[in-house]
Design a protein around this motif. Structure first.
Motif, PDB file in Angstrom:
ATOM      1  N   ILE A 136       1.670  -2.041 -11.331  1.00  0.00           N
ATOM      2  CA  ILE A 136       1.396  -3.902 -11.334  1.00  0.00           C
ATOM      3  C   ILE A 136       0.271  -4.174 -10.189  1.00  0.00           C
ATOM      4  O   ILE A 136       0.161  -3.635  -8.978  1.00  0.00           O
ATOM      5  N   PRO A 137      -0.589  -5.068 -10.506  1.00  0.00           N
ATOM      6  CA  PRO A 137      -1.564  -5.539  -9.798  1.00  0.00           C
ATOM      7  C   PRO A 137      -1.084  -6.295  -8.665  1.00  0.00           C
ATOM      8  O   PRO A 137      -0.108  -7.078  -8.572  1.00  0.00           O
ATOM      9  N   VAL A 138      -1.760  -5.815  -7.310  1.00  0.00           N
ATOM     10  CA  VAL A 138      -1.321  -6.531  -6.118  1.00  0.00           C
ATOM     11  C   VAL A 138      -2.528  -7.404  -5.768  1.00  0.00           C
ATOM     12  O   VAL A 138      -3.820  -7.052  -5.742  1.00  0.00           O
ATOM     13  N   VAL A 165       0.848  -1.276  -0.043  1.00  0.00           N
ATOM     14  CA  VAL A 165      -0.043   0.172  -0.173  1.00  0.00           C
ATOM     15  C   VAL A 165       0.911   1.275  -0.112  1.00  0.00           C
ATOM     16  O   VAL A 165       0.749   2.212  -0.725  1.00  0.00           O
ATOM     17  N   GLN A 166       1.873   1.172   0.963  1.00  0.00           N
ATOM     18  CA  GLN A 166       2.735   2.230   0.782  1.00  0.00           C
ATOM     19  C   GLN A 166       3.767   2.387  -0.091  1.00  0.00           C
ATOM     20  O   GLN A 166       4.201   3.683  -0.520  1.00  0.00           O
ATOM     21  N   TYR A 167       4.455   1.305  -0.769  1.00  0.00           N
ATOM     22  CA  TYR A 167       5.455   1.678  -1.614  1.00  0.00           C
ATOM     23  C   TYR A 167       5.200   1.101  -3.109  1.00  0.00           C
ATOM     24  O   TYR A 167       6.096   1.036  -3.838  1.00  0.00           O
ATOM     25  N   ARG A 168       3.850   0.403  -3.242  1.00  0.00           N
ATOM     26  CA  ARG A 168       4.011  -0.303  -4.515  1.00  0.00           C
ATOM     27  C   ARG A 168       4.161   0.713  -5.765  1.00  0.00           C
ATOM     28  O   ARG A 168       4.915   0.488  -6.616  1.00  0.00           O
ATOM     29  N   GLY A 175      -5.957  -1.232  -8.497  1.00  0.00           N
ATOM     30  CA  GLY A 175      -5.107  -2.445  -8.807  1.00  0.00           C
ATOM     31  C   GLY A 175      -4.759  -3.420  -7.514  1.00  0.00           C
ATOM     32  O   GLY A 175      -3.964  -4.178  -7.454  1.00  0.00           O
ATOM     33  N   PHE A 176      -5.734  -3.241  -6.488  1.00  0.00           N
ATOM     34  CA  PHE A 176      -5.572  -4.234  -5.361  1.00  0.00           C
ATOM     35  C   PHE A 176      -6.465  -5.259  -5.392  1.00  0.00           C
ATOM     36  O   PHE A 176      -7.742  -4.629  -5.373  1.00  0.00           O
TER      37      PHE A 176
END
Length: 142
Positions: A113-115, A103-106, A133-134
């Protein structure tokens, strides 16, 4: 847990498809050898057993044994110092520390990029609506 992993895989396939080679980063909040982390990895690998076009890269934050702010700052610094030549197509995170990290650094480390997450407790749904993308499943204890 296997049902959750299969659901994440279905989400991942529906978004990215698997017509060519894919690299997937899996970030665990805890350490390798912990039954919880190992069972999630085993579930992921079992679903993709017949898909050699999908390569997994496993990382472990080790936050069960290392809880200090200094440790987490060093972990972030490690990510900043890496010059990975691997282009990831998706990221899977297990548990809160890995989820919070993404959440903080993606957007800094893996923009766009999807998480896919699992095992996240006390998910902030208001925060989630602001994240693009989460995808995933919250863990809710009975």
């Amino acid at each position: 847990m296997k049902k959750i992993i299969i659901s994440l895989v279905i989400l991942l396939i529906s978004i990215k498809g698997f017509s060519s080679d894919k690299n997937i980063l899996v970030i665990h909040s805890y350490h390798q050898g912990l039954e919880w982390s190992d069972s999630i990895s085993a579930g992921i690998l079992s679903v993709f057993n017949n898909h050699p076009e999908v390569r997994f890269y496993f990382e472990y934050m080790d936050t069960k044994r290392n809880t200090s702010k200094n440790y987490l700052n060093n972990y972030v610094a490690l990510y900043r110092s890496r010059s990975s030549k691997i282009k990831y197509d998706a990221i899977m995170v297990a548990d809160n520390a890995a989820y919070d990290f993404m959440v903080q650094y993606r957007d800094e480390f893996y923009p766009g990029i999807p998480v896919f997450y699992c095992g996240v407790n006390f998910l902030d749904r208001a925060q989630l609506t602001k994240l693009n993308g989460f995808y995933g499943f919250e863990e809710i204890a009975d």
